[in-house]
Design a protein around this motif. Structure first.
Motif, mmCIF file in Angstrom:
data_model
loop_
_atom_site.group_PDB
_atom_site.id
_atom_site.type_symbol
_atom_site.label_atom_id
_atom_site.label_comp_id
_atom_site.label_asym_id
_atom_site.label_seq_id
_atom_site.Cartn_x
_atom_site.Cartn_y
_atom_site.Cartn_z
ATOM 1 N N VAL A 253 9.004 3.112 0.536
ATOM 2 C CA VAL A 253 7.956 4.119 0.313
ATOM 3 C C VAL A 253 6.581 3.474 0.380
ATOM 4 C CG1 VAL A 253 6.969 5.683 -1.398
ATOM 5 C CG2 VAL A 253 9.438 5.659 -1.020
ATOM 6 N N VAL A 254 6.433 2.326 -0.260
ATOM 7 C CA VAL A 254 5.135 1.633 -0.251
ATOM 8 C C VAL A 254 4.728 1.268 1.172
ATOM 9 C CG1 VAL A 254 3.961 -0.489 -0.935
ATOM 10 C CG2 VAL A 254 5.321 0.771 -2.612
ATOM 11 N N VAL A 255 5.658 0.729 1.943
ATOM 12 C CA VAL A 255 5.348 0.311 3.308
ATOM 13 C C VAL A 255 5.024 1.505 4.200
ATOM 14 C CG1 VAL A 255 6.297 -0.812 5.370
ATOM 15 C CG2 VAL A 255 6.710 -1.795 3.113
ATOM 16 N N SER A 256 5.660 2.640 3.941
ATOM 17 C CA SER A 256 5.389 3.828 4.751
ATOM 18 C C SER A 256 4.040 4.457 4.411
ATOM 19 C CB SER A 256 6.503 4.860 4.552
ATOM 20 O OG SER A 256 6.504 5.344 3.210
ATOM 21 N N VAL A 257 3.570 4.264 3.186
ATOM 22 C CA VAL A 257 2.296 4.841 2.754
ATOM 23 C C VAL A 257 1.128 3.912 3.066
ATOM 24 C CG1 VAL A 257 0.960 5.625 0.760
ATOM 25 C CG2 VAL A 257 3.377 6.236 0.961
ATOM 26 N N LEU A 258 1.326 2.623 2.819
ATOM 27 C CA LEU A 258 0.260 1.646 3.012
ATOM 28 C C LEU A 258 0.501 0.842 4.289
ATOM 29 C CD1 LEU A 258 0.024 0.275 -0.648
ATOM 30 C CD2 LEU A 258 -1.388 2.054 0.414
ATOM 31 N N PRO A 259 -0.548 0.306 4.897
ATOM 32 C CA PRO A 259 -0.367 -0.554 6.085
ATOM 33 C C PRO A 259 0.121 -1.950 5.661
ATOM 34 C CG PRO A 259 -2.691 -0.394 5.529
ATOM 35 C CD PRO A 259 -1.966 0.539 4.587
ATOM 36 N N ALA A 260 1.413 -2.062 5.396
ATOM 37 C CA ALA A 260 1.960 -3.297 4.835
ATOM 38 C C ALA A 260 2.996 -3.951 5.733
ATOM 39 C CB ALA A 260 2.568 -3.005 3.459
ATOM 40 N N GLU A 261 3.049 -3.561 7.007
ATOM 41 C CA GLU A 261 4.070 -4.132 7.887
ATOM 42 C C GLU A 261 3.919 -5.651 8.051
ATOM 43 O OE1 GLU A 261 2.211 -1.561 8.605
ATOM 44 O OE2 GLU A 261 3.596 0.151 8.710
ATOM 45 N N ARG A 262 2.694 -6.158 7.975
ATOM 46 C CA ARG A 262 2.471 -7.587 8.180
ATOM 47 C C ARG A 262 3.014 -8.428 7.035
ATOM 48 N NH1 ARG A 262 -2.071 -9.147 9.869
ATOM 49 N NH2 ARG A 262 -2.690 -10.937 8.643
ATOM 50 N N TYR A 263 3.426 -7.787 5.954
ATOM 51 C CA TYR A 263 3.953 -8.512 4.802
ATOM 52 C C TYR A 263 5.481 -8.468 4.726
ATOM 53 C CZ TYR A 263 -0.927 -7.631 3.714
ATOM 54 O OH TYR A 263 -2.297 -7.544 3.786
ATOM 55 N N LEU A 264 6.128 -7.927 5.759
ATOM 56 C CA LEU A 264 7.582 -7.832 5.771
ATOM 57 C C LEU A 264 8.193 -9.083 6.401
ATOM 58 C CD1 LEU A 264 8.005 -4.120 6.943
ATOM 59 C CD2 LEU A 264 8.073 -4.989 4.605
ATOM 60 N N GLY A 265 9.454 -9.324 6.102
ATOM 61 C CA GLY A 265 10.187 -10.415 6.731
ATOM 62 C C GLY A 265 9.580 -11.778 6.456
#
Length: 397
Positions: A253-265
């Motif tokens: 949910v957090v990743v879908s709401v905020l631009p947080a893709e660069r913090y994955l993996g």
């Protein structure tokens, strides 16, 4: 020597398979962003598998450390497929976890199978287990010398005087050979470019000491937060598979709401950016939050590569404030935050030598030593031996 080479062949091959699988999982997730919604499903599945078949190996790295300190039973071979599958699946759906834990656990479990097969004594088994840890670490990061020292240092933690130096030779042989095995399989490790390194100056010394202290505090916060969130989940959710299910849903949910893709993996591209250009000053905090959430909820992997990310981006943020080169500060953060969080300043200094060159060695040694001191007793590895409270006093005669 034959046992060391056998451990190296097994651990290096397992790490190569793991790295190739991890590369596939990362590319697949980046090509299909919707996979982030699989976090709760994968979290529940991995949690259920560990509950059903993996309770004896759920302690992970801490199980290996405890077995070396106090040998009791053979590390179950099922640790290898469970941690390998659990980590690759976690990365496939975007969990912010690392890879060191997986490589070390596979190396240690495979090494213990050899120790059991040859009916080694407790003392010999300790050394073989240590070679498995060093071989796994070396082959997954491409740092054989750091892997050998890490195998010794991670056992002692704050109690550095308890390091088993007699095992350095076997660990070095296994680590160097395992790294070569990985290269033979076609593994390619990331190359980091630091750029220009300034000469030592009074201000440079002060800047490195100040940065090292902040990096040590960051490592301390990471270790305490991860253990604290894990304990919080266990206290409130009795059924283990529900913990990563709920945690994974919240992260999605957090990743879908905020631009947080660069913090994955793993975040390797962002780590490389930290060496070349200024980044957002909150990158290290955002990565720490997602990693603490992922590991605290029960996703499998490791802490080290996220700590590299946190450290490199923290160093990047500190560079303009301390008027130091971005590449150098990113390199110092890369190793110093890990040194504080894992209580391995010697291994991290050697890692800086292998990854960044001898020009960075003096800066890295200072930063890692200061980080180690400022991080206190908090460690990502709870099975490490703690130093006595009055360790600075001379021993009584």
């Amino acid at each position: 020597m034959c046992l060391c080479l056998g451990v190296a062949l097994l651990a290096g091959s397992a790490s190569a398979l793991f790295l190739f699988s991890l590369e596939w999982a990362t590319h697949t997730r980046e090509a299909h962003p919707w996979l982030i919604w699989g976090l709760p499903v994968v979290g529940f599945a991995v949690g259920w598998l560990y509950l059903k078949w993996g309770q004896s190996v759920d302690a992970g790295n801490n199980l290996l450390i405890n077995e070396i300190h106090d040998p009791r039973r053979v590390v179950p071979l099922r640790m290898v497929p469970l941690i390998l599958g659990g980590t690759v699946a976690s990365h496939l759906v975007g969990a912010s976890v690392g890879r060191e834990g997986t490589a070390v656990q596979m190396g240690g479990a495979l090494a213990d199978q050899l120790a059991h097969r040859f009916q080694l004594s407790a003392a010999q088994r300790r050394v073989v287990l240590m070679t498995g840890i060093g071989a796994g670490f070396a082959s997954v990061f491409g740092t054989p010398l750091a892997g050998a020292v890490f195998a010794l240092e991670v056992l002692a933690g704050p109690a550095l005087r308890q390091m088993r130096w007699a095992a350095l030779g076997p660990c070095a042989l296994a680590a160097v050979a395992a790294d070569q095995v990985g290269l033979w399989w076609g593994v390619h490790h990331t190359v980091y470019t630091v750029g220009s390194v300034p000469a030592f100056s009074a201000w440079g010394l002060c800047a490195v000491l100040l940065a090292g202290g902040l990096m040590g505090l960051t490592g301390r916060v990471f270790a305490l937060s991860t253990h604290g969130l894990s304990a919080w989940f266990k206290q409130r959710i009795a059924y283990a598979p529900f913990r990563p299910l709920i945690g994974g849903a919240l992260i999605a949910v957090v990743v879908s709401v905020l631009p947080a893709e660069r913090y994955l993996g793993l975040g390797i591209p962002v780590i490389m950016e930290a060496f070349a250009q200024p980044l957002a000053p909150w990158d290290f905090a955002a990565k720490m939050a997602l990693t603490v959430a992922s590991l605290g909820a029960g996703f499998k992997g490791g802490e080290v590569t996220p700590l590299f990310y946190i450290g490199a981006t923290l160093g990047n943020a500190l560079a303009p404030l301390l008027q130091m080169p971005v590449g150098l500060m990113a390199a110092l953060g890369f190793v110093a935050v890990f040194a504080g969080a894992a209580k391995t300043p010697l291994a991290c200094t050697v890692m800086a030598l292998e990854l960044f060159g001898v020009e960075v060695a003096a800066f890295a040694a200072l930063a890692c030593a200061v980080s180690y001191g400022f991080s206190g007793r908090a460690s990502i590895y709870t099975a490490q031996r703690q130093r006595p409270a009055k360790s600075l006093q001379p021993p009584r005669r």
